[in-house]
Design a protein around this motif. Structure first.
Motif, PDB file in Angstrom:
ATOM      1  N   UNK A  32       0.838  -1.206   0.000  1.00  0.00           N
ATOM      2  CA  UNK A  32       0.000   0.000   0.000  1.00  0.00           C
ATOM      3  C   UNK A  32       0.870   1.252   0.000  1.00  0.00           C
ATOM      4  N   UNK A  33       1.939   1.245   0.820  1.00  0.00           N
ATOM      5  CA  UNK A  33       2.817   2.419   0.895  1.00  0.00           C
ATOM      6  C   UNK A  33       3.474   2.677  -0.458  1.00  0.00           C
ATOM      7  N   UNK A  34       3.865   1.606  -1.146  1.00  0.00           N
ATOM      8  CA  UNK A  34       4.497   1.747  -2.460  1.00  0.00           C
ATOM      9  C   UNK A  34       3.508   2.336  -3.465  1.00  0.00           C
ATOM     10  N   UNK A  35       2.277   1.854  -3.447  1.00  0.00           N
ATOM     11  CA  UNK A  35       1.264   2.349  -4.391  1.00  0.00           C
ATOM     12  C   UNK A  35       0.951   3.818  -4.111  1.00  0.00           C
ATOM     13  N   UNK A  36       0.805   4.151  -2.830  1.00  0.00           N
ATOM     14  CA  UNK A  36       0.499   5.544  -2.477  1.00  0.00           C
ATOM     15  C   UNK A  36       1.666   6.455  -2.860  1.00  0.00           C
ATOM     16  N   UNK A  37       2.906   5.959  -2.721  1.00  0.00           N
ATOM     17  CA  UNK A  37       4.070   6.759  -3.122  1.00  0.00           C
ATOM     18  C   UNK A  37       4.042   7.033  -4.635  1.00  0.00           C
ATOM     19  N   UNK A  38       3.553   6.048  -5.408  1.00  0.00           N
ATOM     20  CA  UNK A  38       3.420   6.277  -6.861  1.00  0.00           C
ATOM     21  C   UNK A  38       2.401   7.389  -7.124  1.00  0.00           C
ATOM     22  N   UNK A 315      13.326  13.200 -12.424  1.00  0.00           N
ATOM     23  CA  UNK A 315      13.176  12.993 -10.978  1.00  0.00           C
ATOM     24  C   UNK A 315      12.548  14.208 -10.318  1.00  0.00           C
ATOM     25  N   UNK A 316      12.768  15.381 -10.940  1.00  0.00           N
ATOM     26  CA  UNK A 316      12.239  16.623 -10.366  1.00  0.00           C
ATOM     27  C   UNK A 316      10.717  16.685 -10.408  1.00  0.00           C
ATOM     28  N   UNK A 317      10.094  16.339 -11.536  1.00  0.00           N
ATOM     29  CA  UNK A 317       8.621  16.413 -11.561  1.00  0.00           C
ATOM     30  C   UNK A 317       7.995  15.538 -10.469  1.00  0.00           C
ATOM     31  N   UNK A 322       5.266  15.156  -5.238  1.00  0.00           N
ATOM     32  CA  UNK A 322       5.213  14.647  -3.859  1.00  0.00           C
ATOM     33  C   UNK A 322       4.953  15.786  -2.870  1.00  0.00           C
ATOM     34  N   UNK A 323       5.633  16.896  -3.085  1.00  0.00           N
ATOM     35  CA  UNK A 323       5.459  18.026  -2.164  1.00  0.00           C
ATOM     36  C   UNK A 323       4.015  18.535  -2.242  1.00  0.00           C
TER      37      UNK A 323
END
Ligand code: NAD
Length: 349
Positions: A32-38, A315-317, A322-323
């Motif tokens: 779940x954490x991995x999916x939410x991070x995506x 990586x920037x986008x 994320x922010x």
């Protein structure tokens, strides 16, 4: 109606569904954490919208919860690992952790991972390596549905075969290039179809091999029961890279290449060839750091083209997304949310 949820709240709900589908609490949390991070990273195509598919794959037996990787060959700097159809978010991380240890010991490591269930966002694995100052290259094939047409071909023959390169930049945020070799990710067409948006021209062909902007051609069966296809990015060059991903991620790992008509199985298997390199052990650490930073500064000094936000580094986008999403919450569109709820009901969550 769609929903907007804080990352933690979304993770908790998704973990509950995955746990009801048979995963241990720890595995459910990790996936779940991995999916939410995506989702947080701006890649909704590889986020919680995958849950219905994962649940179906578990119910069909194509995805095995609570399964660890199996190391089939351990020759120090050469690793061959079987993902045993376990969650890619689990077996992929286990395999990368081992490869990172070996790259530290030997200077580099070649990891051949086959038979992993969907690895999700490949950048996740490159981020593991760059966080430790290592360079990582990933070539991945996808065994699910042949959704991408060869350059100058008229139907889908292979998957969206992602390629990813992570490079640490001393004292700065890393370069993480991570993309599907199709013009867009298949999951982005699912999201567009769910949201009723058209695809960019040049992205898709229909069931008859003709250009179309309807994302539904790769999401729902068409008039004659078949599907359209995505096109590779970058004409013959992107197409060539997609084939390299199939040959390296599928054939060289022995995970398998795609060479059969589509079936309706819901499992998505990935093969991944990963190369992890330690610049310190290569003896170029000081030059690597200085030259990489000098180049990046030079690159960033390029004036912004009119009407653009200017030069970004891969990586920037994702970091910007994320922010923003950590602050404002993650929006899950109505169709995706109702599919997730239906998946939860299937397993009694
Ligand atoms: P994308 O088209 O959004 O491209 C993303 C890459 O381009 C990132 O590295 C990003 O930082 C960079 N980028 C974007 N805009 C930029 C700009 N203006 N300047 C510089 N760099 C920029 O990504 P995609 O092709 O839709 O892939 C999305 C995700 O899907 C990836 O994480 C990929 O690993 C994943 N994927 C997984 C599978 C699988 O089977 N596991 C299959 C396909 C794709």
């Amino acid at each position: 109606m769609g929903v907007t949820l804080a990352p933690q709240a979304l993770e908790t709900r998704v973990a509950a569904i995955l746990q009801a589908a048979g995963s241990s609490a720890a595995e459910a949390r990790q996936v779940a954490a991995n999916l939410v991070l995506a989702n947080l990273s701006g890649h909704d195509s590889h986020g919680v919208g995958m849950v219905p598919r994962y649940v179906d794959a578990v119910l069909e037996g194509g995805l095995q919860p609570n399964t660890a990787m199996r190391v089939d060959l351990d020759a120090g700097a050469l690793l061959r690992v079987d993902g045993c159809r376990g969650y890619g978010q689990v077996v992929g991380v286990q395999a990368m952790e081992l490869a990172i240890t070996r790259a530290r010991e030997h200077g580099s490591c070649v990891l051949a991972l086959g038979n992993a269930h969907h690895l999700g966002r490949i950048g996740h694995f490159a981020e593991m390596a760059v966080a430790q100052g290592l360079v990582a290259l990933h070539f991945v094939n996808v065994l699910s549905r042949p959704v991408v047409a060869p350059f100058q071909g008229g139907d889908g023959r292979f998957g969206t075969n992602p390629c990813c390169i992570g490079v640490p930049l001393a004292g700065r945020e890393p370069f993480v290039l991570d993309f599907a070799t199709s013009r867009v990710a298949q999951g982005k067409m699912r999201v567009a179809h769910n949201e009723g948006r058209a695809a960019e021209p040049g992205t898709l062909i229909d069931e008859d091999g003709r250009p179309t902007t309807d994302p539904g051609v790769v999401v729902v069966p068409q008039a004659r029961g078949g599907y359209g296809a995505l096109l590779p990015f970058g004409e013959h060059k992107g197409y060539g890279l997609a084939i390299a991903c199939e040959l390296l991620g599928g054939a060289l790992t022995a995970g398998g290449t795609w060479h059969r008509p589509a079936d309706s199985a819901r499992a998505v298997l990935n093969g991944m060839l990963a190369l992890v390199i330690d610049p310190a052990r290569l003896g170029t650490q000081a030059a690597f750091e200085a030259e990489a930073l000098a180049f990046v500064d030079w690159l960033r000094a390029s004036p912004a083209a009119p009407g653009t936000e200017g030069v970004l580094l891969a990586g920037e986008p994702e970091r910007q997304a994320r922010a923003q999403r950590a602050r404002d919450g993650i929006v899950v569109d109505a169709a995706t949310w109702s599919e997730i709820q239906a998946a939860g009901r299937k397993v009694g969550a």
